[in-house]
Design an enzyme around this catalytic site. Structure first.
Site, short mmCIF file in Angstrom:
data_model
loop_
_atom_site.label_atom_id
_atom_site.label_comp_id
_atom_site.label_asym_id
_atom_site.label_seq_id
_atom_site.Cartn_x
_atom_site.Cartn_y
_atom_site.Cartn_z
N GLY A 56 0.77 -1.24 0.00
CA GLY A 56 0.00 0.00 0.00
C GLY A 56 0.80 1.29 0.00
O GLY A 56 0.37 2.30 -0.57
N ASP A 112 0.69 3.50 4.33
CA ASP A 112 -0.44 4.19 3.73
C ASP A 112 -1.55 4.41 4.76
O ASP A 112 -2.15 5.47 4.83
CB ASP A 112 -0.97 3.42 2.50
CG ASP A 112 -1.27 1.96 2.82
OD1 ASP A 112 -0.78 1.44 3.83
OD2 ASP A 112 -2.01 1.33 2.05
N ASP A 115 -4.60 1.02 10.85
CA ASP A 115 -5.99 0.65 11.17
C ASP A 115 -6.02 0.17 12.63
O ASP A 115 -6.26 0.96 13.55
CB ASP A 115 -6.39 -0.46 10.18
CG ASP A 115 -7.88 -0.65 10.09
OD1 ASP A 115 -8.55 -0.51 11.12
OD2 ASP A 115 -8.38 -0.93 9.00
N LYS A 143 -6.88 5.60 11.36
CA LYS A 143 -8.25 5.46 11.85
C LYS A 143 -8.19 5.41 13.38
O LYS A 143 -8.04 4.34 13.96
CB LYS A 143 -8.87 4.17 11.32
CG LYS A 143 -9.15 4.16 9.83
CD LYS A 143 -9.75 2.81 9.43
CE LYS A 143 -10.09 2.78 7.95
NZ LYS A 143 -10.52 1.43 7.52
N VAL A 165 -11.64 2.46 2.79
CA VAL A 165 -11.15 3.44 1.82
C VAL A 165 -10.30 2.76 0.74
O VAL A 165 -9.64 1.75 1.01
CB VAL A 165 -10.32 4.56 2.51
CG1 VAL A 165 -11.22 5.54 3.23
CG2 VAL A 165 -9.28 4.01 3.48
N ASP A 171 -6.07 -0.68 -1.55
CA ASP A 171 -6.75 -1.60 -2.46
C ASP A 171 -8.10 -2.11 -1.95
O ASP A 171 -8.43 -1.99 -0.77
CB ASP A 171 -5.86 -2.83 -2.71
CG ASP A 171 -5.84 -3.76 -1.50
OD1 ASP A 171 -5.52 -3.29 -0.39
OD2 ASP A 171 -6.17 -4.95 -1.66
N ARG A 177 -5.57 0.52 -6.52
CA ARG A 177 -4.44 1.24 -5.92
C ARG A 177 -4.01 2.40 -6.81
O ARG A 177 -3.37 3.34 -6.36
CB ARG A 177 -3.24 0.29 -5.76
CG ARG A 177 -3.47 -0.87 -4.80
CD ARG A 177 -2.16 -1.56 -4.52
NE ARG A 177 -2.30 -2.89 -3.95
CZ ARG A 177 -2.40 -3.15 -2.65
NH1 ARG A 177 -2.40 -2.17 -1.78
NH2 ARG A 177 -2.50 -4.40 -2.21
C1 PRP Z 1 -2.75 -2.60 5.17
C2 PRP Z 1 -1.96 -1.31 5.29
C3 PRP Z 1 -1.15 -1.52 6.55
C4 PRP Z 1 -2.06 -2.39 7.39
C5 PRP Z 1 -2.75 -1.56 8.42
O1 PRP Z 1 -1.95 -3.56 4.56
O2 PRP Z 1 -1.14 -1.08 4.17
O3 PRP Z 1 0.07 -2.16 6.29
O4 PRP Z 1 -3.03 -2.98 6.52
O5 PRP Z 1 -3.60 -2.34 9.22
P1 PRP Z 1 -3.30 -2.61 10.76
O6 PRP Z 1 -3.00 -1.29 11.40
O7 PRP Z 1 -4.62 -3.20 11.25
O8 PRP Z 1 -2.17 -3.58 10.87
P2 PRP Z 1 -2.52 -4.92 3.94
O9 PRP Z 1 -2.19 -6.05 4.88
O10 PRP Z 1 -3.97 -4.77 3.56
O11 PRP Z 1 -1.62 -5.12 2.65
P3 PRP Z 1 -1.41 -4.12 1.41
O12 PRP Z 1 -0.60 -2.94 1.89
O13 PRP Z 1 -0.66 -4.96 0.43
O14 PRP Z 1 -2.77 -3.70 0.91
#
Ligand code: PRP
Length: 187
Positions: A56, A112, A115, A143, A165, A171, A177
């Site tokens: 991301g 990015d 969460d 968030k 989002v 994604d 993306r």
């Molecule tokens: C998303 C984002 C963070 C993570 C945040 O990655 O890029 O790395 O989740 O969530 P958290 O705070 O609950 O750990 P994802 O695992 O979806 O992979 P991506 O970046 O390849 O989309």
């Protein structure tokens, strides 16, 4: 299969779901420049290593470092993605290790989105074993109401509601993306 059925400037339709613009390109770029200016000021005379968390963060990291005035280096690493399971199980694995040696370096972890905070917590614990000189976290989106782990985020682009989002690196089943705006699922 998630496919864009229609895209206009401010609205993306994916099947029965409608995403509306949360931040447009101009707003994102303006904020990224502000963050880069702050980082440039804070790291004057230093050579920080920006570490992007794949996938991301790649677009944000790319735009961010173009605006950074100090010398800098970059590296990437990747965690396994478990979707919702990742959050509930607390089970995170490393898929791609760093190439650089962070020992004694000033590192800035670039995300990015934060969460639950699990990824950042895992990363910080892992990196602290390699004794960097300093470690900060820079996230475009946070968030605050979704945080389940105690994490300190040093540079925050935008605090956002706990809603889904997409765009600008973020994604939906690996797609979208490439969108220039950040869109939020409309209820
Ligand atoms: C998303 C984002 C963070 C993570 C945040 O990655 O890029 O790395 O989740 O969530 P958290 O705070 O609950 O750990 P994802 O695992 O979806 O992979 P991506 O970046 O390849 O989309």
């Amino acid at each position: 299969m998630h496919k864009i059925d229609s895209i206009e400037k401010d609205v993306v339709i994916v099947g029965a779901e409608k995403f509306v613009t949360l931040f447009n390109e101009e707003t994102i770029q303006r904020r990224v420049k502000e963050m880069a200016a702050q980082i440039s000021e804070d790291y004057k005379g230093k050579t920080p290593v920006f570490i992007g968390v794949l996938n991301g963060a790649f677009i944000f990291l790319s735009d961010l470092i173009k605006e950074v005035k100090s010398d800098c280096e970059i590296d990437f690493f990747k965690l396994s993605s478990y979707g919702d399971e990742k959050i509930s199980s607390g089970n995170v694995k490393l898929l791609k290790e760093l190439n650089c040696d962070v020992s004694g370096r000033d590192i800035i972890i670039v995300e990015d989105i934060v969460d639950s905070g699990l990824s950042i917590k895992f990363i910080e614990e892992l990196f602290s074993r390699h004794t960097p000189a300093s470690m900060k976290v820079c996230a475009l989106l946070v968030k605050p109401n979704s945080l389940k782990y105690e994490v300190k985020i040093d540079y925050i682009g935008f605090n956002i509601p706990s809603k889904f989002v997409i765009g600008y690196g973020l994604d939906y089943a690996q797609k979208f993306r490439n969108l220039k705006n950040i869109y939020v699922l409309s209820e």
